[in-house]
Every structure is written in structure tokens, then in C-alpha cells.
Design an enzyme around this catalytic site. Sequence first.
Site, PDB file in Angstrom:
ATOM      1  CB  THR A 130       5.287   3.011   0.767  1.00  0.00           C
ATOM      2  OG1 THR A 130       5.563   3.068   2.172  1.00  0.00           O
ATOM      3  CG2 THR A 130       6.429   2.282   0.074  1.00  0.00           C
ATOM      4  CB  THR A 131       8.186   6.471   3.431  1.00  0.00           C
ATOM      5  OG1 THR A 131       6.926   6.785   3.999  1.00  0.00           O
ATOM      6  CG2 THR A 131       9.167   7.584   3.712  1.00  0.00           C
ATOM      7  CG  HIS A 184       9.492   1.277   4.878  1.00  0.00           C
ATOM      8  ND1 HIS A 184       9.277   0.584   3.722  1.00  0.00           N
ATOM      9  CD2 HIS A 184       8.672   2.343   4.832  1.00  0.00           C
ATOM     10  CE1 HIS A 184       8.374   1.224   2.994  1.00  0.00           C
ATOM     11  NE2 HIS A 184       7.986   2.298   3.654  1.00  0.00           N
ATOM     12  N   GLY A 185       8.797  -2.214   5.711  1.00  0.00           N
ATOM     13  CA  GLY A 185       8.788  -3.444   4.930  1.00  0.00           C
ATOM     14  C   GLY A 185       9.051  -4.711   5.726  1.00  0.00           C
ATOM     15  CD  GLU A 233      11.301   4.081  12.176  1.00  0.00           C
ATOM     16  OE1 GLU A 233      10.813   4.719  13.126  1.00  0.00           O
ATOM     17  OE2 GLU A 233      10.626   3.348  11.426  1.00  0.00           O
ATOM     18  NE  ARG A 286       1.871   9.589   1.579  1.00  0.00           N
ATOM     19  CZ  ARG A 286       3.099   9.158   1.277  1.00  0.00           C
ATOM     20  NH1 ARG A 286       3.635   8.156   1.945  1.00  0.00           N
ATOM     21  NH2 ARG A 286       3.774   9.681   0.296  1.00  0.00           N
ATOM     22  CD  GLU A 312       5.786   6.766  10.131  1.00  0.00           C
ATOM     23  OE1 GLU A 312       5.384   6.883   8.958  1.00  0.00           O
ATOM     24  OE2 GLU A 312       6.160   5.707  10.591  1.00  0.00           O
ATOM     25  NE  ARG A 358      -0.631   8.287  -0.632  1.00  0.00           N
ATOM     26  CZ  ARG A 358       0.532   8.075  -1.249  1.00  0.00           C
ATOM     27  NH1 ARG A 358       1.109   6.893  -1.177  1.00  0.00           N
ATOM     28  NH2 ARG A 358       1.121   9.027  -1.933  1.00  0.00           N
ATOM     29  CG  HIS A 359      -2.429   6.056   4.837  1.00  0.00           C
ATOM     30  ND1 HIS A 359      -1.885   6.959   5.702  1.00  0.00           N
ATOM     31  CD2 HIS A 359      -1.397   5.588   4.078  1.00  0.00           C
ATOM     32  CE1 HIS A 359      -0.580   7.048   5.491  1.00  0.00           C
ATOM     33  NE2 HIS A 359      -0.237   6.233   4.503  1.00  0.00           N
ATOM     34  NE  ARG A 379     -17.222   0.004  -1.342  1.00  0.00           N
ATOM     35  CZ  ARG A 379     -17.880  -1.133  -1.163  1.00  0.00           C
ATOM     36  NH1 ARG A 379     -17.230  -2.278  -1.162  1.00  0.00           N
ATOM     37  NH2 ARG A 379     -19.176  -1.138  -1.005  1.00  0.00           N
ATOM     38  CG  ASP A 382      -0.059   4.860   8.277  1.00  0.00           C
ATOM     39  OD1 ASP A 382      -0.492   5.426   9.297  1.00  0.00           O
ATOM     40  OD2 ASP A 382       1.065   5.084   7.789  1.00  0.00           O
ATOM     41  CG  HIS A 383      -1.242   0.340   4.936  1.00  0.00           C
ATOM     42  ND1 HIS A 383      -1.386   1.275   3.937  1.00  0.00           N
ATOM     43  CD2 HIS A 383       0.071   0.336   5.261  1.00  0.00           C
ATOM     44  CE1 HIS A 383      -0.202   1.798   3.656  1.00  0.00           C
ATOM     45  NE2 HIS A 383       0.700   1.243   4.444  1.00  0.00           N
ATOM     46  N   GLY A 424       3.996  -2.043   9.966  1.00  0.00           N
ATOM     47  CA  GLY A 424       2.596  -1.800   9.648  1.00  0.00           C
ATOM     48  C   GLY A 424       2.031  -2.668   8.552  1.00  0.00           C
ATOM     49  CG  HIS A 425       2.001  -3.062   3.619  1.00  0.00           C
ATOM     50  ND1 HIS A 425       2.520  -4.104   2.898  1.00  0.00           N
ATOM     51  CD2 HIS A 425       0.896  -2.647   2.947  1.00  0.00           C
ATOM     52  CE1 HIS A 425       1.779  -4.303   1.822  1.00  0.00           C
ATOM     53  NE2 HIS A 425       0.791  -3.434   1.829  1.00  0.00           N
ATOM     54  CG  ASN A 469       2.209   2.505  10.178  1.00  0.00           C
ATOM     55  OD1 ASN A 469       1.050   2.598   9.801  1.00  0.00           O
ATOM     56  ND2 ASN A 469       3.159   3.298   9.731  1.00  0.00           N
ATOM     57  CG  HIS A 479       3.058   8.896   7.147  1.00  0.00           C
ATOM     58  ND1 HIS A 479       3.844   8.379   6.144  1.00  0.00           N
ATOM     59  CD2 HIS A 479       3.119  10.240   7.003  1.00  0.00           C
ATOM     60  CE1 HIS A 479       4.365   9.377   5.435  1.00  0.00           C
ATOM     61  NE2 HIS A 479       3.928  10.513   5.933  1.00  0.00           N
TER      62      HIS A 479
HETATM   63  N1  PXP Z   1       8.712   3.510   9.849  1.00  0.00           N
HETATM   64  C1  PXP Z   1       8.508   4.595   9.059  1.00  0.00           C
HETATM   65  C2  PXP Z   1       9.280   5.826   9.341  1.00  0.00           C
HETATM   66  C3  PXP Z   1       7.553   4.562   8.017  1.00  0.00           C
HETATM   67  O1  PXP Z   1       7.386   5.641   7.234  1.00  0.00           O
HETATM   68  C4  PXP Z   1       6.791   3.394   7.828  1.00  0.00           C
HETATM   69  C5  PXP Z   1       5.722   3.378   6.785  1.00  0.00           C
HETATM   70  O2  PXP Z   1       4.754   4.315   7.065  1.00  0.00           O
HETATM   71  C6  PXP Z   1       7.029   2.300   8.689  1.00  0.00           C
HETATM   72  C7  PXP Z   1       8.010   2.377   9.667  1.00  0.00           C
HETATM   73  C8  PXP Z   1       6.261   1.032   8.560  1.00  0.00           C
HETATM   74  O3  PXP Z   1       6.516   0.444   7.328  1.00  0.00           O
HETATM   75  P1  PXP Z   1       5.642  -0.786   6.864  1.00  0.00           P
HETATM   76  O4  PXP Z   1       4.231  -0.313   6.793  1.00  0.00           O
HETATM   77  O5  PXP Z   1       6.218  -1.149   5.559  1.00  0.00           O
HETATM   78  O6  PXP Z   1       5.813  -1.860   7.916  1.00  0.00           O
END
Ligand code: PXP
Length: 249
Positions: free
Chosen positions: A105-106, A199-200, A156, A50, A75, A54-55, A23, A14-15, A221-222, A12, A48
Site C-alpha cells: 500500500t502507499t 490511511h489505515g 493530507e 495505480r 489519487e 492492481r485494483h 478472480r 479501491d479494495h 478505505g481498507h 476509498n 487510486h
Molecule cells: N488517503 C490516501 C492518500 C491513500 O493513499 C489511501 C490508500 O489508498 C487512503 C487515504 C486510505 O487508506 P486506507 O485504505 O488504509 O483506509
Amino acid sequence: MGSIKKLRLGVNIDHVATVRNARGSAYPDPVRAALIAQEAGADGITAHLREDRRHIVDQDITSIIKAIDIPLNFEMAATDEMKKIALAHEPHAVCIVPEKREERTTEGGLDVVKDENKLAHFITPLREKGCRISIFIAADDKQIKAARRIGAQVVELHTGAYCDLHYDKRFEERDAELSRLKDMASLAHSLGLEVHAGHGLTYETVVPIAELPEVVELNIGHFLIGESMFTGLKDAIFKMRELMDKARL
Ligand code: PXP
């Protein structure tokens, strides 16, 4: 118990866009991150879009799809605006997530039980276009059964609570959540759903999730984007992949 399949990694990005948008500049470019992830062996790219942009922004989706050879997992929240965008792009996969404006976050999974009819109608045209539909839910049997009823091909499982409990050092509760994830992965698989998780997830938390035999894809991702500041994105992905592959042996 299901057969042990190779675990796919969706990265992912996004970040990367979060840093760019901080910036209002043109860099760092999420497309470049997607290409590096692809080179490092990612099986897919997750992004994702949104409602508040935001990203990731609309142009990123167009550019990422054009640039990558691996599948895009798009997403999105179940809104008409997002459905229109998804139908215009026809990404390989669409993952429906809950979205609140005020959240960082989600937080938590989608309530499929509550919105069953609405979601069933919502995903039909996306499925008809050939998008693989994934529903992001907590490890809860009612949600899994509802996801199956509305015609999703994938669930998921939200690993955020398990990861948070780990870092809060609430190990008993973490293990109880892990046990729920394990049982629910097994239930979803037995109902014919493909099982993903995410996630996480971090180097510290990924192994017990990667060990679940029914899980065939992780979306991360993060942590990877954060880690890439210190080691580079390729090395961060290599290390995550190594942990996932070892867990699968
Ligand atoms: N899966 C889903 C459905 C998510 O919404 C996210 C966050 O956008 C992730 C995975 C990835 O989560 P993380 O960025 O915390 O790794």
C-alpha cells in the site's frame, strides 16, 4: 486554534476492485460500492489508479465519475501517464501520492522537498483545470512548507504510522506520532492549507484524528471495505460517521 468544521468522509473503494481483480471477474463492482457509500452519506469517493492497475482500472474511473453526484478524489502518482488521465477527466480533487511497484500500500508520504520544482510544474496544469490539489505527506514541517510553496491547496497527513503503532501496541510511540500529527495539522492550517488525513484508520484509531480541529476531511478505505463483509458497507460507514461526528462535538 482553527474553528471546528464538520468533518467530511471520503470513502476509498479501491479494495472492492481488489476483490474483483482477484478472480478477474466483473464483480464486486466498485461503482456499486461508490453508490452505496454516497447513499450512506459519504461526502466524496476516493479511488487510486495505480500504475500496475492492481485494483482500480481506467474504466472504473470513467464509470465512477459518471455514476456519482458527490466529488471524486482521484489519487495518483506524479507521472505523465496519470497526469494525462486526470486532465481528461478533470476530477474535483487530485491527491498526489508516492508509489512504488513493490509496496503493498502507499508507504509513507511524498518527498515534496526533494522534488519541489518538478512537483510545482506537475500540478500547475491540474490546478489550472480547476482540480483541488492535495499532497499526501508525513507529519513533517519541511514537507508541509514545501507543499505550500508548490501551490497545493490541501495536505493530507499520513496516519498509517500512527495506526500501525496502535495495533503493534507501541503506545508511547503512537502517542508521540499523534502529537506530531496534531502539531503539523495546526502548522498546515496556519499556512492557509486545508488539512485532510487518512490511511489505515479504523473504529479504534479514528477518534483522536477526528478530534483534531484543523482536519476537515478523512479518507478511509481498507477497513471500511473489510468491515462491510460482516456488516454491509452502509452500516460500516454509518458507524464510522457516528464516531467521527461524536469526536467533533
Ligand atoms: N488517503 C490516501 C492518500 C491513500 O493513499 C489511501 C490508500 O489508498 C487512503 C487515504 C486510505 O487508506 P486506507 O485504505 O488504509 O483506509
